[in-house]
Motif scaffolding. Structure first.
Motif, mmCIF file in Angstrom:
data_model
loop_
_atom_site.group_PDB
_atom_site.id
_atom_site.type_symbol
_atom_site.label_atom_id
_atom_site.label_comp_id
_atom_site.label_asym_id
_atom_site.label_seq_id
_atom_site.Cartn_x
_atom_site.Cartn_y
_atom_site.Cartn_z
ATOM 1 N N HIS A 416 0.838 -1.143 -0.080
ATOM 2 C CA HIS A 416 -0.139 -0.017 -0.109
ATOM 3 C C HIS A 416 0.872 1.275 0.105
ATOM 4 C CE1 HIS A 416 -3.459 2.737 0.718
ATOM 5 N NE2 HIS A 416 -2.566 3.225 2.105
ATOM 6 N N ASN A 417 1.894 1.199 0.796
ATOM 7 C CA ASN A 417 2.679 2.424 0.902
ATOM 8 C C ASN A 417 3.537 2.797 -0.386
ATOM 9 O OD1 ASN A 417 2.152 3.032 3.642
ATOM 10 N ND2 ASN A 417 3.740 1.776 4.375
ATOM 11 N N ARG A 418 3.792 1.817 -1.330
ATOM 12 C CA ARG A 418 4.387 1.663 -2.284
ATOM 13 C C ARG A 418 3.575 2.017 -3.610
ATOM 14 N NH1 ARG A 418 7.923 0.451 1.176
ATOM 15 N NH2 ARG A 418 10.316 0.332 0.845
ATOM 16 N N GLY A 419 2.237 2.101 -3.367
ATOM 17 C CA GLY A 419 1.299 2.225 -4.332
ATOM 18 C C GLY A 419 1.060 1.026 -5.165
ATOM 19 N N LEU A 420 1.312 -0.202 -4.630
ATOM 20 C CA LEU A 420 0.987 -1.434 -5.456
ATOM 21 C C LEU A 420 -0.213 -1.998 -5.037
ATOM 22 C CD1 LEU A 420 4.528 -3.058 -4.969
ATOM 23 C CD2 LEU A 420 3.664 -1.733 -7.060
ATOM 24 N N GLU A 421 -1.227 -2.295 -5.859
ATOM 25 C CA GLU A 421 -2.332 -2.895 -5.871
ATOM 26 C C GLU A 421 -2.345 -4.162 -4.925
ATOM 27 O OE1 GLU A 421 -4.962 -2.207 -9.794
ATOM 28 O OE2 GLU A 421 -3.109 -3.249 -10.324
ATOM 29 N N SER A 422 -3.472 -4.457 -4.223
ATOM 30 C CA SER A 422 -3.498 -5.585 -3.220
ATOM 31 C C SER A 422 -3.587 -6.901 -3.959
ATOM 32 C CB SER A 422 -4.765 -5.347 -2.351
ATOM 33 O OG SER A 422 -6.061 -5.613 -3.140
ATOM 34 N N ARG A 423 -4.332 -6.754 -5.354
ATOM 35 C CA ARG A 423 -4.351 -7.949 -6.090
ATOM 36 C C ARG A 423 -3.028 -8.776 -6.533
ATOM 37 N NH1 ARG A 423 -6.590 -6.136 -12.225
ATOM 38 N NH2 ARG A 423 -5.014 -4.911 -12.561
ATOM 39 N N LEU A 424 -2.024 -7.503 -6.523
ATOM 40 C CA LEU A 424 -0.606 -8.070 -6.982
ATOM 41 C C LEU A 424 -0.097 -8.912 -5.721
ATOM 42 C CD1 LEU A 424 2.036 -8.220 -8.770
ATOM 43 C CD2 LEU A 424 2.588 -5.964 -7.744
ATOM 44 N N LEU A 425 -0.279 -8.363 -4.594
ATOM 45 C CA LEU A 425 0.135 -9.381 -3.492
ATOM 46 C C LEU A 425 -0.641 -10.615 -3.363
ATOM 47 C CD1 LEU A 425 1.618 -9.383 -0.686
ATOM 48 C CD2 LEU A 425 -0.083 -8.099 0.333
ATOM 49 N N SER A 426 -1.846 -10.420 -3.618
ATOM 50 C CA SER A 426 -2.812 -11.943 -3.284
ATOM 51 C C SER A 426 -2.312 -13.012 -4.424
ATOM 52 C CB SER A 426 -4.084 -11.509 -3.487
ATOM 53 O OG SER A 426 -4.553 -11.039 -4.468
ATOM 54 N N ARG A 427 -1.941 -12.157 -5.615
ATOM 55 C CA ARG A 427 -1.651 -13.247 -6.713
ATOM 56 C C ARG A 427 -0.298 -13.975 -6.203
ATOM 57 N NH1 ARG A 427 -0.535 -10.978 -12.408
ATOM 58 N NH2 ARG A 427 1.436 -10.585 -11.316
ATOM 59 N N THR A 428 0.547 -13.062 -5.997
ATOM 60 C CA THR A 428 2.046 -13.307 -5.521
ATOM 61 C C THR A 428 1.971 -14.453 -4.369
ATOM 62 O OG1 THR A 428 2.934 -11.343 -6.484
ATOM 63 C CG2 THR A 428 4.469 -12.926 -5.015
ATOM 64 N N VAL A 429 1.076 -14.205 -3.539
ATOM 65 C CA VAL A 429 0.958 -15.094 -2.194
ATOM 66 C C VAL A 429 0.611 -16.362 -2.750
ATOM 67 C CG1 VAL A 429 -0.306 -15.545 0.087
ATOM 68 C CG2 VAL A 429 0.672 -13.326 -0.479
ATOM 69 N N GLU A 430 -0.306 -16.765 -3.756
ATOM 70 C CA GLU A 430 -0.946 -17.899 -4.179
ATOM 71 C C GLU A 430 0.322 -18.503 -5.052
ATOM 72 O OE1 GLU A 430 -3.766 -19.500 -3.604
ATOM 73 O OE2 GLU A 430 -5.442 -18.530 -4.495
ATOM 74 N N ASP A 431 0.879 -17.756 -5.700
ATOM 75 C CA ASP A 431 1.987 -18.273 -6.668
ATOM 76 C C ASP A 431 3.056 -18.782 -6.004
ATOM 77 O OD1 ASP A 431 0.592 -17.594 -9.007
ATOM 78 O OD2 ASP A 431 1.638 -15.755 -9.168
ATOM 79 N N SER A 432 3.433 -18.266 -4.618
ATOM 80 C CA SER A 432 4.290 -18.740 -3.857
ATOM 81 C C SER A 432 4.339 -19.532 -2.759
ATOM 82 C CB SER A 432 5.258 -17.449 -3.285
ATOM 83 O OG SER A 432 4.379 -16.690 -2.518
ATOM 84 N N VAL A 433 2.952 -19.342 -2.154
ATOM 85 C CA VAL A 433 2.658 -20.237 -1.053
ATOM 86 C C VAL A 433 1.910 -21.629 -1.268
ATOM 87 C CG1 VAL A 433 1.671 -20.451 1.145
ATOM 88 C CG2 VAL A 433 2.942 -18.454 0.251
ATOM 89 N N THR A 434 0.608 -21.394 -1.935
ATOM 90 C CA THR A 434 -0.280 -22.400 -2.110
ATOM 91 C C THR A 434 0.530 -23.624 -2.940
ATOM 92 O OG1 THR A 434 -2.160 -20.909 -2.103
ATOM 93 C CG2 THR A 434 -2.651 -22.908 -3.089
ATOM 94 N N VAL A 435 1.071 -23.105 -4.020
ATOM 95 C CA VAL A 435 1.067 -24.229 -5.090
ATOM 96 C C VAL A 435 2.825 -24.779 -4.567
ATOM 97 C CG1 VAL A 435 0.094 -23.193 -6.956
ATOM 98 C CG2 VAL A 435 2.549 -22.647 -6.660
ATOM 99 N N THR A 436 3.522 -24.360 -3.856
ATOM 100 C CA THR A 436 4.723 -24.867 -3.569
ATOM 101 C C THR A 436 4.768 -25.632 -2.248
ATOM 102 O OG1 THR A 436 5.509 -22.855 -2.091
ATOM 103 C CG2 THR A 436 5.955 -23.186 -4.557
ATOM 104 N N SER A 437 3.643 -25.543 -1.420
ATOM 105 C CA SER A 437 3.590 -26.247 -0.164
ATOM 106 C C SER A 437 3.605 -27.985 -0.335
ATOM 107 C CB SER A 437 2.330 -25.845 0.733
ATOM 108 O OG SER A 437 1.162 -26.122 0.015
ATOM 109 N N VAL A 438 3.191 -28.288 -1.650
ATOM 110 C CA VAL A 438 3.288 -29.694 -1.615
ATOM 111 C C VAL A 438 4.503 -30.178 -1.995
ATOM 112 C CG1 VAL A 438 2.670 -29.630 -4.250
ATOM 113 C CG2 VAL A 438 1.888 -31.574 -2.913
#
Length: 512
Positions: A416-438
């Motif tokens: 938010h402080n850097r003016g980046l959209e929250s959807r960028l964060l949510s997508r990156t979280v899924e790309d890095s966490v959800t699919v790599t946990s397995v």
């Protein structure tokens, strides 16, 4: 004013943040122990070696926290208790998955699916078809775990009959299942990632397509090429599998009602635990109706009375069974472990939660995560840091849900402080966490799928192309800047040298 400053001082004294070099020691100990345990014990690493490694790493964390930073044992114990309490539903789900794996096999549901699949699916396109089928089922159900434990097990049997390596088959199953889980609005991880970052659900899903679609397309191309170039077992071998299953079980289209009923219960959004319980009960009834001769073999009896039938049926739910077909590879396929087969996984999850709990309660996770924040300057560095943090949390906490929460909360204000959209964060979280946990052997997802499929995590890891490509695709898209917007809030961004104070730990997140 003096009272306010005093309260702030007391809070800082109460929350002692260990130095990063100290905080990383328990993780280094864990990785070092697992590096020795996994090669030495091999597939038996989950039967005790990995659990002891987690407990030793937890003990190191406790010793450092209490010895160097004067943490009280009660605080660390509470952190472990909160983490273990959090995974209680997952433990029940694991037990029910064990029940389903037994009842679906012995009722003839899985053998029926395998038999029909051998006649319908082409070996040349099996891997790609396997990935697509699991993706469709996972989108509908919203659960990669349920998809893998049901249709995934059947597809694994089909692939074995066709002569494919188990690593390739499991990789196709997991790739498809996690693709569907990732973009399904019914998925708990999808909802969790969007809600944690303050992003609308369907905005989050649509934005994920930018990285998810290219990843799954490349994955399907790889599986298609592999299927076309690999040698397959001849049709006679597939026919042998089908004929042997038909001789051992009473195969019937009516048995397909079990997965159909399960799918309907999921679509109407019945709680997962209730759905899995009903599914196992229905499958148990099908054992009585369609496979009474199987009950006789389980009970090792010549007559089927009430006591014999009851004992055999209960055994199919909780215990190990072995049916003789005259073919060792088919014997291994139809063997079941029931609820008891999940106990090593549950033991490992509890030990993993102990490690994640003491790391969080001692604020060692907070100390390490501050290192990621220092590298955030532009959108691409924000995404790279988020991916790194997601992978770190998956390895450190051994739980994808906790990792999603920690990563999302850590970077939410920063984006938010850097003016980046929250959807960028949510997508990156899924790309890095959800699919790599397995892909992590001691993560709850990695250990669960290894047990359910009977394929080691390190065996299927190289072939989970979708899971491996997703974080790389997220970084690649960030580097190109495609569909990434940076607003005017960036001018108010804190300096790169600043760290996030009070980075969220597991205890704060769970209580909040």
């Amino acid at each position: 004013m003096c009272k306010r400053n005093q309260n702030k001082t007391d809070m800082n004294e109460k929350t002692k943040i260990p130095a990063p070099l100290i905080a990383i020691i328990p993780l280094v100990v864990l990785v070092a122990l697992l590096a020795m345990v996994i090669p030495i014990f091999g597939s038996d690493a989950l039967m005790g070696g990995s659990q002891v490694s987690l407990l030793v790493a937890s003990a190191v964390c406790v010793a450092l926290a209490m010895g160097l930073y004067n943490y009280k044992w009660s605080v660390l114990e509470e952190g472990m208790a909160k983490n273990i309490k959090k995974v209680t539903p997952a433990i029940i789900i694991l037990l029910l998955i064990g029940a389903i794996s037994g009842t679906w096999m012995l009722s003839g549901v899985v053998p029926t699916l395998i038999s029909y699949g051998l006649h319908i699916l082409s070996p040349r396109f099996f891997l790609a078809s396997c990935c697509i089928i699991c993706a469709i089922v996972s989108v509908i159900t919203g659960s990669s775990w349920t998809t893998i434990a049901t249709i995934g097990v059947a597809l694994l049997g089909i692939g074995k009959a066709m002569g494919f390596d188990t690593g390739w088959i499991a990789g196709a199953i997991i790739s498809g299942a996690y693709f569907g889980d990732k973009i399904s609005p019914l998925s708990d991880t999808t909802v969790l990632a969007s809600s944690t970052t303050g992003t609308k659900l369907f905005t989050h899903i649509r934005y994920m397509l930018v990285t998810t679609v290219p990843s799954i397309v490349i994955t399907l191309v790889i599986f298609t090429v592999a299927g076309l170039t690999m040698s397959h077992t001849d049709s006679a071998q597939s026919a042998l599998f089908a004929d042997t299953l038909a001789q051992k079980f009473n195969l019937s289209p009516w048995l397909l009602l079990v997965p159909l009923i399960t799918g309907i219960l999921i679509v109407v959004k019945l709680p997962t635990i209730i759905t899995l319980f009903i599914s196992s009960v229905v499958a148990g009834i099908c054992i009585l109706i369609f496979q009474p001769h199987v009950l006789l073999q389980i009970a090792q009896s010549d007559t089927l009375d009430f006591a014999t039938g009851f004992k055999a049926l209960m055994t199919s739910v909780f215990g190990s069974t072995a049916l003789s077909t005259g073919h060792p590879e088919i014997d291994a396929l139809v063997a079941t472990r029931g609820m008891r087969g999940m106990m090593d996984t549950i033991w490992l999850i509890i030990c993993a939660m102990c490690f994640g709990g003491v790391m969080s309660a001692s604020h060692m996770i907070s100390s390490i995560t501050n290192l990621f924040v220092r590298f955030v300057h532009k959108p691409k560095s924000a995404v790279c840091s988020t991916v790194g943090a997601g992978l770190f949390f998956n390895a450190c906490t051994a739980d994808q849900y906790l990792s999603i929460i920690l990563t999302g909360n850590l970077f939410k204000d920063l984006y938010h402080n850097r003016g980046l959209e929250s959807r960028l964060l949510s997508r990156t979280v899924e790309d890095s966490v959800t699919v790599t946990s397995v892909l992590i052997p001691w993560n709850s997802c990695g250990m669960t799928q290894a047990i359910v499929l009977g394929v080691g995590t390190l065996t299927y890891l190289p072939y989970c192309f979708f899971n491996l490509l997703s974080p790389l695709m997220s970084i690649l898209v960030a580097i190109t800047g495609f569909k990434i917007k940076q607003g005017i809030a960036a001018q108010f961004a804190p300096k790169a040298s600043e760290t996030v104070k009070g980075a969220p730990d597991a205890g704060h997140v769970l209580v909040g």
